[in-house]
Design an enzyme around this catalytic site. Structure first.
Site, PDB file in Angstrom:
ATOM      1  N   GLU A 158      23.251  37.614  33.151  1.00 54.75           N
ATOM      2  CA  GLU A 158      22.575  37.127  31.942  1.00 54.75           C
ATOM      3  C   GLU A 158      21.093  37.380  32.155  1.00 54.75           C
ATOM      4  OE1 GLU A 158      23.479  33.148  30.576  1.00 54.75           O
ATOM      5  OE2 GLU A 158      21.535  32.998  29.582  1.00 54.75           O
ATOM      6  N   HIS A 186      24.708  22.936  31.217  1.00 56.63           N
ATOM      7  CA  HIS A 186      24.075  23.070  32.528  1.00 56.63           C
ATOM      8  C   HIS A 186      24.252  21.748  33.261  1.00 56.63           C
ATOM      9  CE1 HIS A 186      20.143  24.418  34.804  1.00 56.63           C
ATOM     10  NE2 HIS A 186      21.066  23.951  35.620  1.00 56.63           N
ATOM     11  N   HIS A 236      17.569  32.541  26.781  1.00 62.33           N
ATOM     12  CA  HIS A 236      16.427  31.677  27.093  1.00 62.33           C
ATOM     13  C   HIS A 236      15.319  31.864  26.083  1.00 62.33           C
ATOM     14  CE1 HIS A 236      13.975  28.921  29.347  1.00 62.33           C
ATOM     15  NE2 HIS A 236      15.090  28.604  29.966  1.00 62.33           N
ATOM     16  N   HIS A 266      18.199  25.368  22.840  1.00 62.11           N
ATOM     17  CA  HIS A 266      17.176  24.467  22.306  1.00 62.11           C
ATOM     18  C   HIS A 266      16.914  24.683  20.824  1.00 62.11           C
ATOM     19  CE1 HIS A 266      13.118  22.836  21.665  1.00 62.11           C
ATOM     20  NE2 HIS A 266      13.528  21.913  22.525  1.00 62.11           N
ATOM     21  N   ARG A 269      22.973  19.797  35.919  1.00 59.51           N
ATOM     22  CA  ARG A 269      21.814  19.755  36.815  1.00 59.51           C
ATOM     23  C   ARG A 269      22.029  18.764  37.940  1.00 59.51           C
ATOM     24  NH1 ARG A 269      16.860  21.624  35.998  1.00 59.51           N
ATOM     25  NH2 ARG A 269      16.574  23.020  34.228  1.00 59.51           N
ATOM     26  N   GLU A 327      26.415  26.301  33.659  1.00 63.13           N
ATOM     27  CA  GLU A 327      25.298  26.773  34.480  1.00 63.13           C
ATOM     28  C   GLU A 327      25.067  25.776  35.605  1.00 63.13           C
ATOM     29  OE1 GLU A 327      22.018  26.727  31.836  1.00 63.13           O
ATOM     30  OE2 GLU A 327      22.779  28.342  30.600  1.00 63.13           O
ATOM     31  N   HIS A 364      21.101  19.730  25.044  1.00 63.36           N
ATOM     32  CA  HIS A 364      20.136  18.794  24.466  1.00 63.36           C
ATOM     33  C   HIS A 364      20.769  17.768  23.522  1.00 63.36           C
ATOM     34  CE1 HIS A 364      17.156  20.580  26.816  1.00 63.36           C
ATOM     35  NE2 HIS A 364      17.260  21.758  26.235  1.00 63.36           N
ATOM     36  N   ASN A 389      24.495  26.518  23.700  1.00 60.79           N
ATOM     37  CA  ASN A 389      24.210  25.576  24.795  1.00 60.79           C
ATOM     38  C   ASN A 389      23.929  24.202  24.177  1.00 60.79           C
ATOM     39  OD1 ASN A 389      22.615  23.968  26.592  1.00 60.79           O
ATOM     40  ND2 ASN A 389      22.317  25.758  27.875  1.00 60.79           N
ATOM     41  N   THR A 435      15.040  25.963  32.854  1.00 61.03           N
ATOM     42  CA  THR A 435      15.136  27.013  33.866  1.00 61.03           C
ATOM     43  C   THR A 435      13.900  27.928  33.807  1.00 61.03           C
ATOM     44  OG1 THR A 435      17.490  26.955  33.427  1.00 61.03           O
ATOM     45  CG2 THR A 435      16.710  28.742  34.810  1.00 61.03           C
ATOM     46  N   ARG A 464      20.400  15.053  34.367  1.00 63.49           N
ATOM     47  CA  ARG A 464      19.523  14.521  33.323  1.00 63.49           C
ATOM     48  C   ARG A 464      20.137  14.612  31.924  1.00 63.49           C
ATOM     49  NH1 ARG A 464      14.760  19.085  33.227  1.00 63.49           N
ATOM     50  NH2 ARG A 464      14.808  18.696  35.466  1.00 63.49           N
TER      51      ARG A 464
END
Ligand code: PXP
Length: 242
Positions: A152, A44, A192, A215, A46, A71, A11, A8, A102, A50
């Site tokens: 998931e 993701h 996650h 992350h 959003r 996502e 970031h 992912n 999330t 962001r």
């Protein structure tokens, strides 16, 4: 069997948006993660945009050879933005504006009516659908009834256990849910809060075929570089699986 790693890269875009500029480029990050061995790339989109923007998804879809998973919340606005971009997968997640990331899985039972039409619309557009849910048997049964392609499992509760706490209860919930999900024909993923330090017991669950990790990989990448961060996660996963 190798457990697949979806990286992912949200970031990377968070850092770019901090200055509303062009760097670092998430598309370059996606390509770099792919060449380091990532089996998929996840972003993701959003509602508040962001980090990831539509333009990132469009370009990633064009240049990547591994599957792209987007996502999003199960809303009309999100679908209108994403369906034309044709990602391979969409993962439906709960989303609120206030959250930093999330929080928890979707309540597929409570949301069954709206999820049913969203899943149908995505599948009609040739997009595979995964539901991000907590590791609970009732949620798995509902995901199957709603004809999702995958689930998931939220590993956030496991990952957030205080230092020294016994993880066996949460791991047992993951194992039982993964077993049921596989039995009813769902593809099984998890993610996650996973890191180099806690990924081992999750990757050891044989029914879980793919992890989405963001992350900790992007955080490590700031220190050691993205390619090295992806490779060290793949190595930790191989070790956990062995
Ligand atoms: N899976 C889902 C559904 C998520 O929403 C996130 C966070 O965007 C992740 C996996 C990755 O979590 P983390 O960034 O903590 O690795």
């Amino acid at each position: 069997m190798v457990t697949r790693l979806g990286v992912n890269i949200d970031h990377v875009a968070t850092l770019r948006q901090a200055r509303s500029g062009h760097e670092p480029e998430p598309v370059a990050a996606g390509l770099m993660a792919q060449s380091a061995g990532a089996h998929g790339i996840t972003v993701h989109l959003r509602a508040d945009r962001r980090h990831i923007q539509e333009r990132d998804i469009r370009l990633l879809r064009e240049v990547l050879v591994v599957p792209l998973n987007v996502e999003c919340a199960a809303t009309v606005d999100a679908l209108e933005a994403i369906i034309p971009l044709k990602p391979h997968w969409v993962t439906l997640v709960p989303e609120t504006r206030e959250e930093l990331t999330t929080q928890g899985g979707l309540d597929a039972i409570f949301l069954q009516t709206s999820l049913k039409s969203v899943i149908r619309e995505l599948r009609a557009s040739d997009i595979h659908v995964s539901l991000f849910i907590d590791p609970q048997l009732d949620q798995v049964k509902m995901a199957s009834r709603l004809e999702a392609d995958a689930v998931e499992f939220n590993t956030g509760v496991y990952a957030d256990l205080p230092l020294g706490a016994d993880p066996s209860g949460e791991l047992q919930r993951l194992k039982e849910s993964a077993r049921l999900a596989e039995r009813v024909g769902l593809k099984v993923l998890a993610g996650h809060g996973l890191t180099l330090h806690n990924v081992g017991p999750v990757v050891a669950i044989p029914e879980i075929t793919e992890l989405n990790i963001g992350h900790s990989i992007v955080g490590r990448a700031v220190l050691v570089g993205l390619e090295a961060a992806v490779k060290e996660m793949l190595a930790a996963m191989n070790q956990g699986r062995a």
